[in-house]
Design a protein around this motif. Structure first.
Motif, PDB file in Angstrom:
ATOM      1  N   GLN A   1      -2.808   6.955   5.132  1.00 19.18           N
ATOM      2  CA  GLN A   1      -1.652   7.358   6.136  1.00 19.18           C
ATOM      3  C   GLN A   1      -1.203   6.141   7.001  1.00 19.18           C
ATOM      4  O   GLN A   1      -2.255   5.587   7.887  1.00 19.18           O
ATOM      5  CB  GLN A   1      -1.681   8.407   6.882  1.00 19.18           C
ATOM      6  N   VAL A   2      -0.046   5.660   7.169  1.00 25.48           N
ATOM      7  CA  VAL A   2       0.225   4.570   8.152  1.00 25.48           C
ATOM      8  C   VAL A   2       0.999   5.448   9.510  1.00 25.48           C
ATOM      9  O   VAL A   2       1.566   6.384   9.230  1.00 25.48           O
ATOM     10  CB  VAL A   2       1.317   3.586   7.476  1.00 25.48           C
TER      11      VAL A   2
ATOM     12  N   LEU B   1       0.892  -1.116   0.050  1.00 31.35           N
ATOM     13  CA  LEU B   1      -0.053   0.020  -0.003  1.00 31.35           C
ATOM     14  C   LEU B   1       0.886   0.957  -0.036  1.00 31.35           C
ATOM     15  O   LEU B   1       1.734   1.547   0.994  1.00 31.35           O
ATOM     16  CB  LEU B   1      -0.883  -0.234   1.288  1.00 31.35           C
ATOM     17  N   GLN B   2       0.658   2.006  -0.984  1.00 29.37           N
ATOM     18  CA  GLN B   2       1.300   3.429  -0.718  1.00 29.37           C
ATOM     19  C   GLN B   2       0.493   4.511  -0.147  1.00 29.37           C
ATOM     20  O   GLN B   2      -0.709   4.621  -0.385  1.00 29.37           O
ATOM     21  CB  GLN B   2       1.576   3.688  -2.475  1.00 29.37           C
ATOM     22  N   GLU B   3       1.282   5.122   0.500  1.00 30.36           N
ATOM     23  CA  GLU B   3       0.626   6.166   1.555  1.00 30.36           C
ATOM     24  C   GLU B   3       0.268   7.420   0.375  1.00 30.36           C
ATOM     25  O   GLU B   3       1.238   7.610  -0.604  1.00 30.36           O
ATOM     26  CB  GLU B   3       1.554   6.795   2.492  1.00 30.36           C
ATOM     27  N   ASP B   4      -0.747   8.259   0.716  1.00 28.89           N
ATOM     28  CA  ASP B   4      -0.849   9.435  -0.130  1.00 28.89           C
ATOM     29  C   ASP B   4      -1.726  10.358   0.864  1.00 28.89           C
ATOM     30  O   ASP B   4      -1.658  10.138   2.102  1.00 28.89           O
ATOM     31  CB  ASP B   4      -1.496   9.084  -1.350  1.00 28.89           C
TER      32      ASP B   4
ATOM     33  N   PHE C   1      -1.269   1.462  12.815  1.00 27.82           N
ATOM     34  CA  PHE C   1      -2.563   1.885  12.291  1.00 27.82           C
ATOM     35  C   PHE C   1      -2.429   2.225  10.984  1.00 27.82           C
ATOM     36  O   PHE C   1      -1.419   2.702  10.456  1.00 27.82           O
ATOM     37  CB  PHE C   1      -2.995   3.090  12.976  1.00 27.82           C
ATOM     38  N   LEU C   2      -3.514   1.932  10.082  1.00 25.28           N
ATOM     39  CA  LEU C   2      -3.668   2.352   8.797  1.00 25.28           C
ATOM     40  C   LEU C   2      -4.685   3.267   8.785  1.00 25.28           C
ATOM     41  O   LEU C   2      -6.107   2.640   9.043  1.00 25.28           O
ATOM     42  CB  LEU C   2      -3.776   1.346   7.771  1.00 25.28           C
TER      43      LEU C   2
END
Length: 107
Positions: free
Chosen positions: A65-66, A58-61, A72-73
């Motif tokens: 957010q991680v 999963l790419q953060e954007d 947590f996601l």
């Protein structure tokens, strides 16, 4: 320094049961709302927990957010495209997929 945030998570329906007989827990999210997923593996301090959606990293954007070193996601402005199977795992040689949860988006 310290950083504190508070989150409001609305989960409709029956809470997922991790102890269910091998079935993947399902979390229902409402389109346009927020969702916070917790990684059970994070009970122990793991330096690098990675989140995956449908088997891909999963790419953060701006919307995804991680937080807390992967514990947590957070998904903001949840959309139908955010539905699917999520998993989290610490970087480990075993390479197993770790705990999984399925997110369904309604609305």
């Amino acid at each position: 320094g310290e950083d504190s945030r508070s989150f409001h998570v609305s989960i409709q329906g029956t809470p997922p049961s991790i102890a269910s007989s091998g079935e993947i827990p399902i979390i229902t999210a409402v389109a346009g709302g927020q969702l916070l997923l917790e990684c059970p593996e994070a009970a122990e301090p793991h330096p690098n927990i990675k989140w995956h959606r449908e088997g891909s990293l999963l790419q953060e954007d701006a919307r995804r957010q991680v937080l807390a070193q992967g514990r947590f996601l957070q998904l903001r402005a949840v959309a139908a495209a955010d539905g699917g199977e999520y998993s989290c795992r610490a970087n480990s040689p075993s390479g197993d997929t770790g705990p999984r949860v399925r997110v369904q988006v309604h609305g």
